[in-house]
Design a protein around this motif. Structure first.
Motif, PDB file in Angstrom:
ATOM      1  N   ARG A  59       0.816  -1.224   0.000  1.00  0.00           N
ATOM      2  CA  ARG A  59       0.000   0.000   0.000  1.00  0.00           C
ATOM      3  C   ARG A  59       0.841   1.262   0.000  1.00  0.00           C
ATOM      4  O   ARG A  59       0.496   2.248  -0.640  1.00  0.00           O
ATOM      5  CB  ARG A  59      -0.937  -0.004   1.202  1.00  0.00           C
ATOM      6  CG  ARG A  59      -1.906   1.172   1.168  1.00  0.00           C
ATOM      7  CD  ARG A  59      -2.855   1.176   2.316  1.00  0.00           C
ATOM      8  NE  ARG A  59      -3.814   0.096   2.155  1.00  0.00           N
ATOM      9  CZ  ARG A  59      -4.663  -0.268   3.098  1.00  0.00           C
ATOM     10  NH1 ARG A  59      -4.666   0.344   4.266  1.00  0.00           N
ATOM     11  NH2 ARG A  59      -5.517  -1.247   2.888  1.00  0.00           N
ATOM     12  N   MET A  60       1.992   1.243   0.657  1.00  0.00           N
ATOM     13  CA  MET A  60       2.815   2.457   0.731  1.00  0.00           C
ATOM     14  C   MET A  60       3.391   2.838  -0.636  1.00  0.00           C
ATOM     15  O   MET A  60       3.828   3.952  -0.834  1.00  0.00           O
ATOM     16  CB  MET A  60       3.939   2.304   1.752  1.00  0.00           C
ATOM     17  CG  MET A  60       4.963   1.259   1.386  1.00  0.00           C
ATOM     18  SD  MET A  60       6.277   1.126   2.586  1.00  0.00           S
ATOM     19  CE  MET A  60       7.350   2.416   2.040  1.00  0.00           C
ATOM     20  N   HIS A  61       3.346   1.921  -1.606  1.00  0.00           N
ATOM     21  CA  HIS A  61       3.864   2.204  -2.945  1.00  0.00           C
ATOM     22  C   HIS A  61       2.789   2.720  -3.899  1.00  0.00           C
ATOM     23  O   HIS A  61       3.090   3.016  -5.050  1.00  0.00           O
ATOM     24  CB  HIS A  61       4.530   0.963  -3.535  1.00  0.00           C
ATOM     25  CG  HIS A  61       5.751   0.547  -2.794  1.00  0.00           C
ATOM     26  ND1 HIS A  61       6.884   1.321  -2.711  1.00  0.00           N
ATOM     27  CD2 HIS A  61       6.007  -0.565  -2.058  1.00  0.00           C
ATOM     28  CE1 HIS A  61       7.783   0.715  -1.983  1.00  0.00           C
ATOM     29  NE2 HIS A  61       7.282  -0.436  -1.567  1.00  0.00           N
ATOM     30  N   ILE A  62       1.565   2.809  -3.424  1.00  0.00           N
ATOM     31  CA  ILE A  62       0.489   3.345  -4.262  1.00  0.00           C
ATOM     32  C   ILE A  62       0.459   4.855  -4.066  1.00  0.00           C
ATOM     33  O   ILE A  62       0.404   5.349  -2.950  1.00  0.00           O
ATOM     34  CB  ILE A  62      -0.869   2.723  -3.891  1.00  0.00           C
ATOM     35  CG1 ILE A  62      -0.836   1.223  -4.165  1.00  0.00           C
ATOM     36  CG2 ILE A  62      -1.993   3.390  -4.683  1.00  0.00           C
ATOM     37  CD1 ILE A  62      -2.068   0.489  -3.713  1.00  0.00           C
ATOM     38  N   TYR A  63       0.505   5.563  -5.156  1.00  0.00           N
ATOM     39  CA  TYR A  63       0.542   7.026  -5.091  1.00  0.00           C
ATOM     40  C   TYR A  63      -0.773   7.592  -5.611  1.00  0.00           C
ATOM     41  O   TYR A  63      -1.221   7.227  -6.692  1.00  0.00           O
ATOM     42  CB  TYR A  63       1.709   7.554  -5.935  1.00  0.00           C
ATOM     43  CG  TYR A  63       1.815   9.059  -5.940  1.00  0.00           C
ATOM     44  CD1 TYR A  63       2.312   9.739  -4.837  1.00  0.00           C
ATOM     45  CD2 TYR A  63       1.381   9.795  -7.031  1.00  0.00           C
ATOM     46  CE1 TYR A  63       2.401  11.109  -4.836  1.00  0.00           C
ATOM     47  CE2 TYR A  63       1.463  11.171  -7.038  1.00  0.00           C
ATOM     48  CZ  TYR A  63       1.973  11.828  -5.930  1.00  0.00           C
ATOM     49  OH  TYR A  63       2.052  13.185  -5.923  1.00  0.00           O
ATOM     50  N   GLY A  64      -1.374   8.458  -4.837  1.00  0.00           N
ATOM     51  CA  GLY A  64      -2.592   9.142  -5.250  1.00  0.00           C
ATOM     52  C   GLY A  64      -2.322  10.624  -5.428  1.00  0.00           C
ATOM     53  O   GLY A  64      -1.360  11.170  -4.889  1.00  0.00           O
ATOM     54  N   LEU A  65      -3.164  11.273  -6.198  1.00  0.00           N
ATOM     55  CA  LEU A  65      -2.982  12.705  -6.458  1.00  0.00           C
ATOM     56  C   LEU A  65      -3.395  13.549  -5.265  1.00  0.00           C
ATOM     57  O   LEU A  65      -4.391  13.256  -4.600  1.00  0.00           O
ATOM     58  CB  LEU A  65      -3.823  13.125  -7.674  1.00  0.00           C
ATOM     59  CG  LEU A  65      -3.454  12.490  -9.010  1.00  0.00           C
ATOM     60  CD1 LEU A  65      -4.415  12.961 -10.090  1.00  0.00           C
ATOM     61  CD2 LEU A  65      -2.037  12.832  -9.392  1.00  0.00           C
ATOM     62  N   SER A  66      -2.652  14.605  -5.036  1.00  0.00           N
ATOM     63  CA  SER A  66      -3.032  15.570  -4.000  1.00  0.00           C
ATOM     64  C   SER A  66      -4.122  16.473  -4.578  1.00  0.00           C
ATOM     65  O   SER A  66      -4.408  16.435  -5.777  1.00  0.00           O
ATOM     66  CB  SER A  66      -1.816  16.410  -3.591  1.00  0.00           C
ATOM     67  OG  SER A  66      -1.418  17.228  -4.688  1.00  0.00           O
ATOM     68  N   GLU A  69      -2.754  18.585  -7.349  1.00  0.00           N
ATOM     69  CA  GLU A  69      -2.544  17.816  -8.580  1.00  0.00           C
ATOM     70  C   GLU A  69      -3.866  17.503  -9.279  1.00  0.00           C
ATOM     71  O   GLU A  69      -3.945  17.511 -10.499  1.00  0.00           O
ATOM     72  CB  GLU A  69      -1.781  16.529  -8.276  1.00  0.00           C
ATOM     73  CG  GLU A  69      -0.336  16.791  -7.881  1.00  0.00           C
ATOM     74  CD  GLU A  69       0.337  15.563  -7.298  1.00  0.00           C
ATOM     75  OE1 GLU A  69       1.543  15.397  -7.551  1.00  0.00           O
ATOM     76  OE2 GLU A  69      -0.326  14.777  -6.594  1.00  0.00           O
ATOM     77  N   LYS A  70      -4.906  17.242  -8.496  1.00  0.00           N
ATOM     78  CA  LYS A  70      -6.225  17.003  -9.084  1.00  0.00           C
ATOM     79  C   LYS A  70      -6.721  18.249  -9.814  1.00  0.00           C
ATOM     80  O   LYS A  70      -7.313  18.153 -10.884  1.00  0.00           O
ATOM     81  CB  LYS A  70      -7.236  16.610  -8.011  1.00  0.00           C
ATOM     82  CG  LYS A  70      -7.052  15.217  -7.481  1.00  0.00           C
ATOM     83  CD  LYS A  70      -8.083  14.925  -6.419  1.00  0.00           C
ATOM     84  CE  LYS A  70      -7.832  13.600  -5.734  1.00  0.00           C
ATOM     85  NZ  LYS A  70      -8.803  13.368  -4.660  1.00  0.00           N
TER      86      LYS A  70
END
Length: 116
Positions: A59-66, A69-70
């Motif tokens: 899970r720590m390697h999954i990056y979501g947009l801030s 960034e959105k």
């Protein structure tokens, strides 16, 4: 093996049913290593339904947009003309055309005949 904080890692499990189907998220699990996470995912998931492939991602390697960034994903220019609305109105227009009442002169003109 100690039960100290941080021993277990959180993993996300994705799978696909066939070679042509897309990957879909199935569930989350905790395990000490990625190898053990794969074994656990296979035990929990593959015995229930056919699977073509499995991905195990920490899970720590999954990056979501801030939020910033959105916001940058929004279009900067107005090019609505590129977004077609389709031609759905044509069906209604054709139906109206078909429903028009045709007079006798028009029908006879199609046949090239004349009313006697």
């Amino acid at each position: 093996m100690s039960d100290e904080k941080g021993f277990y890692k959180e993993f996300e499990v994705f799978s696909k049913r066939s070679e042509t189907s897309p990957f879909t998220h199935q569930f989350s699990l905790t395990a000490p290593t990625k190898e053990l996470a794969l074994v656990m995912a296979q035990e929990n998931f593959m015995r229930r339904e056919p699977v073509s492939d499995i991905w195990i991602i920490e899970r720590m390697h999954i990056y979501g947009l801030s939020e910033e960034e959105k916001a940058s994903l929004q279009r900067l220019d107005n090019k609505d003309y590129r977004n077609t609305k389709g031609y759905g109105y044509l069906k209604k227009k054709w139906h109206q055309y078909e429903q028009q009442v045709l007079d006798e002169k028009e029908i006879l003109s199609w046949q090239g005949g004349k009313k006697e």
